[in-house]
Design an enzyme around this catalytic site. Sequence first.
Site, PDB file in Angstrom:
ATOM      1  N   LYS A 112       0.814  -1.210   0.000  1.00  0.00           N
ATOM      2  CA  LYS A 112       0.000   0.000   0.000  1.00  0.00           C
ATOM      3  C   LYS A 112       0.851   1.266   0.000  1.00  0.00           C
ATOM      4  O   LYS A 112       0.393   2.324  -0.403  1.00  0.00           O
ATOM      5  CB  LYS A 112      -0.978  -0.015   1.173  1.00  0.00           C
ATOM      6  CG  LYS A 112      -2.006  -1.129   1.006  1.00  0.00           C
ATOM      7  CD  LYS A 112      -3.172  -1.024   1.949  1.00  0.00           C
ATOM      8  CE  LYS A 112      -4.269  -2.015   1.599  1.00  0.00           C
ATOM      9  NZ  LYS A 112      -3.902  -3.423   1.842  1.00  0.00           N
TER      10      LYS A 112
HETATM   11  C1  LIG Z   1      -4.528  -4.540   1.271  1.00  0.00           C
HETATM   12  C2  LIG Z   1      -3.759  -5.825   1.231  1.00  0.00           C
HETATM   13  C3  LIG Z   1      -4.101  -6.887   0.357  1.00  0.00           C
HETATM   14  C4  LIG Z   1      -5.322  -6.823  -0.550  1.00  0.00           C
HETATM   15  O1  LIG Z   1      -5.183  -5.907  -1.600  1.00  0.00           O
HETATM   16  P1  LIG Z   1      -6.467  -5.380  -2.399  1.00  0.00           P
HETATM   17  O2  LIG Z   1      -5.968  -4.310  -3.289  1.00  0.00           O
HETATM   18  O3  LIG Z   1      -7.417  -4.883  -1.352  1.00  0.00           O
HETATM   19  O4  LIG Z   1      -7.019  -6.550  -3.152  1.00  0.00           O
HETATM   20  C5  LIG Z   1      -3.295  -8.015   0.334  1.00  0.00           C
HETATM   21  N1  LIG Z   1      -2.218  -8.117   1.152  1.00  0.00           N
HETATM   22  C6  LIG Z   1      -1.865  -7.127   2.014  1.00  0.00           C
HETATM   23  C7  LIG Z   1      -0.684  -7.330   2.882  1.00  0.00           C
HETATM   24  C8  LIG Z   1      -2.615  -5.953   2.078  1.00  0.00           C
HETATM   25  O5  LIG Z   1      -2.259  -4.984   2.946  1.00  0.00           O
END
Ligand SMILES: *Cc1c(COP(=O)(O)O)cnc(C)c1O
Length: 461
Positions: A112
């Site tokens: 993220k």
């Molecule tokens: C947010 C997240 C996901 C999922 O990603 P999306 O874009 O919501 O599908 C998977 N793994 C981790 C570690 C995350 O923080």
Amino acid sequence: MRYISTRGAAPVLTFGEAMMTGLARDGGLYVPETVPVMDKAEIAALAGLPYEEIAFRVMKPFIGGFFADDEVKGLIAKAYTGFGHAARAPLVQLGPNHFLLELFHGPTLAFKDFAMQLIGQMMQAALAKTGERITIVGATSGDTGSAAMEAFKGLANVDVFIMYPHGRVSEVQRRQMTTPSESNVHALAVDGDFDDCQANVKAMFNDFDFRDGVRLAGVNSINWARVLAQVVYYFSSAVSLGAPHRAVSFTVPTGNFGDIFAGYIARKMGLPIDQLVVATNQNDILHRALSTGDHRTNGVKPSISPSMDIQVSSNFERALFDAYGRDGKAVASLMDEMKSGGFTISQGALQMLQGIFTSGRCSEAETSATISATLKATGELLCPHSAVGVKVANDHLGQTPMITLATAHPAKFPDAVETATGLRPGLPPRMADLFERPERVTRVSNDLPAIQALIRERLRR
Ligand SMILES: *Cc1c(COP(=O)(O)O)cnc(C)c1O
């Protein structure tokens, strides 16, 4: 570049407006009116370039003059300086034809950071031009909140309030939210669960007095600018394995469908992607929907990959919009049906989706087994989310090189990793003092007016 809503009844916006707005006023999500295509020569020319330069070339057509080219380059450079790896998104090999894209070298150790760091820089730059201030309020079960606070801390025109469920995030996640010392970021520990936190955010957006009074903005995963920033690493990794001359496939640990939707955009832009594999944990609504056409919730079961514990994936609406021939009314009526638990995807739309997306599911036991088997076979320590990806990818290996996205660093989820392997992963040296830094957090009861009063009061200082 113009942006339209997936429900067809909200104003058409520019890139900057779509970034600041987040959710469209008709309840839909913004998507580009047309997706720009890169030809073979343009894609081939990306090979060997620094990540930042690839980011500039891939994102530029979507930004459509909202920022000048040099400005965009400067914002990208600032966004990624805090990363702990010169390649930003390095690729390591797990086995014959299977590669792992490490997306966890950012300041909060999850993918993220790629989007959040950039949206922080872009929002600040846009606000600085007009002198406006905004207030970002978010709810988090862990990764999004820490990434947002890390990205926005110290920015002059933004205040950030993040609500998390008291006692229900991992210690690393909590400390990442409570240790930034900058006075414009505020961690609020709510006596409640994640759904309570999210309900408070929704209620604040629906309280127009409050919303306008504090100039509320959102940075959750439906924000188009976040999706866009994630398109870049599909290109950088594919060209390093021989694209556009050779096709690749991707497996993506999926929750809200934002990350894999970025892969879908990369494919639409002309990147030769063979399979896009959606990997879910035991919360498998997407796997069920893509394999049978039945899109129906059956509650959330907490798992050891908590960032993928979702009831409904909000970004899936963007894929449905294309699958239904960009018919906003059809999408709006599906979302209406969702209120009573679910809907059946039409035959034609399902066929379109199945032509692009494959899917698989990974149980709790399989997640643990994959962490330990991968460590034995490759020496790579996976976080539980990445392990879900690796398990599902292993079931889909073929002639085409497979790239699995590693979405978080194992040290962010040390308990699950230790249970699976007996090893307790340590934090990278650059953040080894996380457990010594002083914490700053406000405990609040789950009381909307009281939380709103607290936000107003903090903003007056
Ligand atoms: C947010 C997240 C996901 C999922 O990603 P999306 O874009 O919501 O599908 C998977 N793994 C981790 C570690 C995350 O923080």
